[in-house]
Design a protein around this motif. Structure first.
Motif, PDB file in Angstrom:
ATOM      1  N   VAL A 168      26.828  33.721  27.069  1.00 52.71           N
ATOM      2  CA  VAL A 168      25.636  34.572  27.134  1.00 52.71           C
ATOM      3  C   VAL A 168      25.775  35.610  28.246  1.00 52.71           C
ATOM      4  N   VAL A 169      26.296  35.197  29.395  1.00 50.64           N
ATOM      5  CA  VAL A 169      26.482  36.139  30.503  1.00 50.64           C
ATOM      6  C   VAL A 169      27.509  37.203  30.137  1.00 50.64           C
ATOM      7  N   ASN A 170      28.589  36.801  29.499  1.00 48.41           N
ATOM      8  CA  ASN A 170      29.596  37.782  29.078  1.00 48.41           C
ATOM      9  C   ASN A 170      29.033  38.752  28.044  1.00 48.41           C
ATOM     10  N   LEU A 171      28.152  38.268  27.172  1.00 47.50           N
ATOM     11  CA  LEU A 171      27.491  39.147  26.209  1.00 47.50           C
ATOM     12  C   LEU A 171      26.624  40.173  26.934  1.00 47.50           C
ATOM     13  N   LEU A 172      25.861  39.729  27.928  1.00 49.23           N
ATOM     14  CA  LEU A 172      25.004  40.645  28.689  1.00 49.23           C
ATOM     15  C   LEU A 172      25.842  41.708  29.404  1.00 49.23           C
ATOM     16  N   LYS A 173      26.964  41.294  29.977  1.00 46.67           N
ATOM     17  CA  LYS A 173      27.838  42.251  30.661  1.00 46.67           C
ATOM     18  C   LYS A 173      28.419  43.263  29.672  1.00 46.67           C
ATOM     19  N   ILE A 178      17.618  37.214  37.280  1.00 36.92           N
ATOM     20  CA  ILE A 178      17.019  36.165  38.097  1.00 36.92           C
ATOM     21  C   ILE A 178      17.712  34.844  37.814  1.00 36.92           C
ATOM     22  N   SER A 179      18.110  34.134  38.866  1.00 37.72           N
ATOM     23  CA  SER A 179      18.816  32.871  38.668  1.00 37.72           C
ATOM     24  C   SER A 179      18.799  32.055  39.953  1.00 37.72           C
ATOM     25  N   HIS A 180      19.036  30.754  39.822  1.00 39.14           N
ATOM     26  CA  HIS A 180      19.266  29.914  40.989  1.00 39.14           C
ATOM     27  C   HIS A 180      20.731  29.480  41.058  1.00 39.14           C
ATOM     28  N   ASP A 181      21.544  29.983  40.150  1.00 38.20           N
ATOM     29  CA  ASP A 181      22.957  29.639  40.075  1.00 38.20           C
ATOM     30  C   ASP A 181      23.771  30.698  40.816  1.00 38.20           C
ATOM     31  N   LEU A 182      24.202  30.371  42.030  1.00 40.44           N
ATOM     32  CA  LEU A 182      24.906  31.345  42.854  1.00 40.44           C
ATOM     33  C   LEU A 182      26.231  31.784  42.237  1.00 40.44           C
ATOM     34  N   SER A 183      26.953  30.870  41.619  1.00 36.88           N
ATOM     35  CA  SER A 183      28.242  31.228  41.050  1.00 36.88           C
ATOM     36  C   SER A 183      28.086  32.188  39.884  1.00 36.88           C
ATOM     37  N   MET A 184      27.038  32.008  39.067  1.00 40.26           N
ATOM     38  CA  MET A 184      26.830  32.906  37.938  1.00 40.26           C
ATOM     39  C   MET A 184      26.352  34.280  38.407  1.00 40.26           C
ATOM     40  N   ILE A 185      25.525  34.300  39.437  1.00 40.33           N
ATOM     41  CA  ILE A 185      25.077  35.574  39.998  1.00 40.33           C
ATOM     42  C   ILE A 185      26.275  36.382  40.498  1.00 40.33           C
ATOM     43  N   ARG A 186      27.224  35.707  41.114  1.00 40.56           N
ATOM     44  CA  ARG A 186      28.401  36.420  41.626  1.00 40.56           C
ATOM     45  C   ARG A 186      29.199  37.041  40.487  1.00 40.56           C
ATOM     46  N   HIS A 187      29.177  36.408  39.337  1.00 38.16           N
ATOM     47  CA  HIS A 187      29.943  36.883  38.193  1.00 38.16           C
ATOM     48  C   HIS A 187      29.339  38.143  37.581  1.00 38.16           C
ATOM     49  N   ILE A 188      28.006  38.266  37.626  1.00 34.84           N
ATOM     50  CA  ILE A 188      27.357  39.350  36.883  1.00 34.84           C
ATOM     51  C   ILE A 188      26.749  40.435  37.758  1.00 34.84           C
ATOM     52  N   ALA A 189      26.395  40.132  39.017  1.00 29.89           N
ATOM     53  CA  ALA A 189      25.599  41.064  39.823  1.00 29.89           C
ATOM     54  C   ALA A 189      26.462  42.046  40.608  1.00 29.89           C
ATOM     55  N   ASP A 190      25.883  43.213  40.885  1.00 34.10           N
ATOM     56  CA  ASP A 190      26.482  44.195  41.787  1.00 34.10           C
ATOM     57  C   ASP A 190      25.954  44.024  43.197  1.00 34.10           C
ATOM     58  N   ARG A 191      24.661  43.760  43.306  1.00 32.36           N
ATOM     59  CA  ARG A 191      24.030  43.442  44.587  1.00 32.36           C
ATOM     60  C   ARG A 191      23.195  42.177  44.410  1.00 32.36           C
ATOM     61  N   VAL A 192      22.922  41.495  45.518  1.00 30.47           N
ATOM     62  CA  VAL A 192      22.197  40.233  45.463  1.00 30.47           C
ATOM     63  C   VAL A 192      21.078  40.245  46.497  1.00 30.47           C
ATOM     64  N   ALA A 193      19.890  39.815  46.064  1.00 28.23           N
ATOM     65  CA  ALA A 193      18.764  39.602  46.966  1.00 28.23           C
ATOM     66  C   ALA A 193      18.469  38.108  47.008  1.00 28.23           C
ATOM     67  N   VAL A 194      18.345  37.568  48.214  1.00 30.09           N
ATOM     68  CA  VAL A 194      18.066  36.145  48.407  1.00 30.09           C
ATOM     69  C   VAL A 194      16.600  35.997  48.796  1.00 30.09           C
ATOM     70  N   MET A 195      15.883  35.171  48.047  1.00 28.50           N
ATOM     71  CA  MET A 195      14.425  35.067  48.212  1.00 28.50           C
ATOM     72  C   MET A 195      14.027  33.661  48.639  1.00 28.50           C
ATOM     73  N   TYR A 196      13.013  33.589  49.503  1.00 27.02           N
ATOM     74  CA  TYR A 196      12.496  32.301  49.955  1.00 27.02           C
ATOM     75  C   TYR A 196      10.998  32.438  50.216  1.00 27.02           C
ATOM     76  N   LEU A 197      10.222  31.626  49.546  1.00 26.48           N
ATOM     77  CA  LEU A 197       8.779  31.549  49.753  1.00 26.48           C
ATOM     78  C   LEU A 197       8.091  32.918  49.691  1.00 26.48           C
ATOM     79  N   GLY A 198       8.428  33.691  48.657  1.00 27.33           N
ATOM     80  CA  GLY A 198       7.745  34.948  48.418  1.00 27.33           C
ATOM     81  C   GLY A 198       8.291  36.140  49.154  1.00 27.33           C
ATOM     82  N   ARG A 199       9.328  35.945  49.988  1.00 26.82           N
ATOM     83  CA  ARG A 199       9.876  37.044  50.774  1.00 26.82           C
ATOM     84  C   ARG A 199      11.384  37.129  50.595  1.00 26.82           C
TER      85      ARG A 199
END
Length: 355
Positions: free
Chosen positions: A211-216, A229-250
């Motif tokens: 599914v990720v390869n299809l999206l790419k 949006i994901s909680h899987d860090l390894s998959m985010i690294r595969h698809i994203a150009d930039r990454v934002a890390v979120m915790y408790l609304g911030r």
């Protein structure tokens, strides 16, 4: 796979000149009211999103990661105006969506679509796959008759399904196939921007990469822009150009994907990395992990100061009284931590783990 027929003044701190900004979000807040008693008296708020600023450049994928309940999905829904913001700005190609309603918003919606997390719940079991994919076409009066049927068959082919599947029902498909149907529906109106709300979370591991390869592939061929949006860090690294890390609304940290994974500055980002297994037994056996104490606080009663201070291994007295500034510590690298520049040495001294 063919896409022949598928072509179609407040500035946040994270704006960059590296590319055209398609979506710009500034100081976004979304509070859900808490009521009590017979007269539903307002007694508080769930601060799902609490003052977030970012931008998404045309053609890129911005990954959004964090624990469950951190507000990731709420951001996606507020950006698309499925929830209306409590305050803040959402600019889509210069149009302020928070102030847009009615027919004007309806004309913008085809350009902003969503792929939902649960492919079982997001597809109507009483409708055929063809009807599901054609629904946005009918709603926005795009094509009719045989043209609409051709469009549905074309979309099925684009996502790797057979055109004859149009007459089947969702229960006749696997989870990965259902998610492909959801992607086809999102593509029906030739959008520019798609929010992918944990689109692989409910799928088997063997199907997630497909599914990720299809999206790419679709992004490369059609020039799509994603908020992934994901909680899987390894998959985010595969698809994203930039990454934002979120915790408790911030937001805790935002940078290019390689920077976030190889040189993180926020203690929370380092803790997330330390929990990801390494596929090398020799390396894995010598790794040290940061074990965060306690549970994530309630968004209805967040701690004062830095929202991460109750679990941070390097928290100081200042952290519990002063909200850290969202600042650029290096070009394109934003972090919300009083001690970002010293975090590596402080973490190593406190836990033995270096970022």
């Amino acid at each position: 796979m063919t896409t022949e027929h598928l072509e179609s003044d407040s500035t946040p701190a994270t704006t960059s000149a590296d590319g055209e900004v398609l979506l710009r979000v500034t100081d976004l807040e979304k509070y859900f009211p808490i009521t009590s008693g017979l007269f539903r008296r307002h007694v508080g708020d769930v601060k799902a999103v609490d003052g977030v600023s970012f931008d998404v450049r045309r053609g890129e994928t911005l990954g959004l990661v964090g624990e469950s309940g951190s507000g990731k999905s709420t951001i996606g829904r507020v950006v698309l105006q499925l929830h209306r913001a409590t305050s803040g700005s959402v600019l889509f190609e210069g149009v302020e969506l928070t102030e847009t309603k009615g027919e004007v918003l309806r004309q913008i919606r085809p350009r902003m679509q969503m792929v939902f997390q649960d492919p079982h719940a997001s597809l109507n079991p009483r409708m055929t796959v063809g009807s599901i994919i054609a629904e946005p076409l009918r709603e926005h009066s795009v094509s009719r008759g045989t043209d609409r049927q051709f469009r549905v068959e074309e979309l099925l082919s684009v996502v790797g399904l057979q055109p004859l599947h149009a007459n089947r029902y969702p229960h006749e498909f696997s989870g990965g196939q259902r998610q492909r149907i959801g992607i086809a529906r999102a593509l029906a109106l030739n959008p520019d921007f798609i929010v992918c709300d944990e689109p692989i979370a409910a799928l088997d591991v063997s199907i997630q990469a497909q599914v990720v390869n299809l999206l790419k592939a679709l992004q490369d061929e059609m020039g799509l822009t994603y908020l992934f949006i994901s909680h899987d860090l390894s998959m985010i690294r595969h698809i994203a150009d930039r990454v934002a890390v979120m915790y408790l609304g911030r937001f805790m940290e935002l940078a290019d994907v390689d920077v976030v994974y190889e040189a993180p500055l926020h203690p929370y980002t380092v803790a997330l990395h330390s929990a990801v297994p390494v596929p090398d037994p020799m390396v894995e056996s010598t790794r040290k992990r940061i074990i965060l104490e306690g549970d994530i606080p309630s968004p209805s009663n967040p701690p004062p100061g830095c929202s991460f201070n109750t679990r941070c291994p390097i928290a100081q007295e200042r952290c519990s009284s002063e909200v850290p500034e969202w600042r650029e510590v290096e070009p394109g690298h934003w972090v919300s931590c009083h001690f970002a520049e010293q975090s590596a040495s402080m973490l190593e001294a406190a836990t033995g783990v270096s970022s």
